[in-house]
Design a protein around this motif. Structure first.
Motif, short mmCIF file in Angstrom:
data_model
loop_
_atom_site.label_atom_id
_atom_site.label_comp_id
_atom_site.label_asym_id
_atom_site.label_seq_id
_atom_site.Cartn_x
_atom_site.Cartn_y
_atom_site.Cartn_z
N GLN A 5 0.82 -1.25 -0.26
CA GLN A 5 -0.02 -0.13 0.03
C GLN A 5 0.84 1.11 0.01
OE1 GLN A 5 -2.14 -1.44 3.44
NE2 GLN A 5 -3.98 -0.97 2.42
N ILE A 6 1.83 1.31 0.75
CA ILE A 6 2.97 2.21 0.72
C ILE A 6 3.57 2.42 -0.81
CG2 ILE A 6 5.05 3.26 1.72
CD1 ILE A 6 4.29 1.88 4.25
N LYS A 8 2.25 1.78 -3.53
CA LYS A 8 1.30 2.34 -4.52
C LYS A 8 1.16 3.93 -4.26
CE LYS A 8 -1.94 -1.53 -4.78
NZ LYS A 8 -3.08 -1.88 -4.27
N THR A 9 1.40 4.11 -3.19
CA THR A 9 1.28 5.75 -2.81
C THR A 9 2.63 6.51 -3.48
OG1 THR A 9 -0.18 5.51 -1.10
CG2 THR A 9 0.78 7.54 -1.02
N LYS A 10 3.67 5.82 -2.81
CA LYS A 10 5.03 6.35 -3.11
C LYS A 10 5.58 6.21 -4.44
CE LYS A 10 9.24 5.14 -1.43
NZ LYS A 10 10.43 5.10 -0.77
N ASP A 119 9.24 6.65 5.25
CA ASP A 119 8.00 6.08 4.63
C ASP A 119 7.12 5.44 5.79
OD1 ASP A 119 8.97 6.93 1.94
OD2 ASP A 119 10.00 5.01 1.70
N SER A 123 3.54 6.92 7.30
CA SER A 123 2.33 5.94 7.25
C SER A 123 1.86 5.54 8.59
CB SER A 123 2.78 4.47 6.54
OG SER A 123 1.71 3.77 6.60
N SER A 126 -0.07 8.73 9.66
CA SER A 126 -1.48 8.78 8.93
C SER A 126 -2.22 7.93 9.60
CB SER A 126 -1.11 8.53 7.66
OG SER A 126 -0.59 9.56 7.00
#
Length: 142
Positions: A5-6, A8-10, A119, A123, A126
């Motif tokens: 998931q990280i 996908k974002t970064k 990172d 995360s 958040s």
């Protein structure tokens, strides 16, 4: 949250170098790319990771002559890896215990990204903020 998931974002961009690259070239790449580590690849196989700390250590030990040496002389060969399905909490623990700041992410022995301690902390923050917001909304709804 999972590593996948990280990523996908970064994004999955990973800056790499060959083990024969000079320490001077690696230092220039670390600076120009504004990153703290580069993955060392021999063909498609991860053979090491080199960080700013590794470069500084070699220069401190050998002086300016270290800049002409190959990155293989200062890279970390015992690389810790992350997998896309691992959780933020498990990686935070591993990175803290081993005192590393970057983990290459591999899937089926193929490099698919890199995760930094920054990172993971971002995360986690958040996640905690979202949980706090949800609790506030629950309390306000009575």
């Amino acid at each position: 949250m999972l590593v996948s998931q990280i990523l996908k974002t970064k994004g999955d961009l990973v800056f790499t170098v060959a083990p024969t690259e000079t320490v001077a070239a690696v230092a220039a790449l670390l600076h120009s790319r504004r990153v703290g580590a580069l993955v060392v690849l021999d063909a498609e196989r991860v053979v090491g990771i080199v960080s700013e700390r590794d470069v500084v250590r070699l220069v401190a030990e050998s002086g300016g002559a270290a800049l002409a040496r190959p990155v293989a002389d200062c890279m970390t060969r015992d690389v810790l890896f992350a997998e896309p399905g691992e959780t933020v909490d498990s990686l935070l623990e591993r990175m803290t215990d081993r005192r590393v700041r970057h983990l290459p992410v591999c899937k089926a022995e193929r490099l698919v990204g890199i995760i930094s301690i920054g990172d993971l902390v971002k995360s986690k923050i958040s996640e905690v903020e979202a949980e706090a917001s949800g609790l506030k909304a629950y309390i306000a709804a009575g």
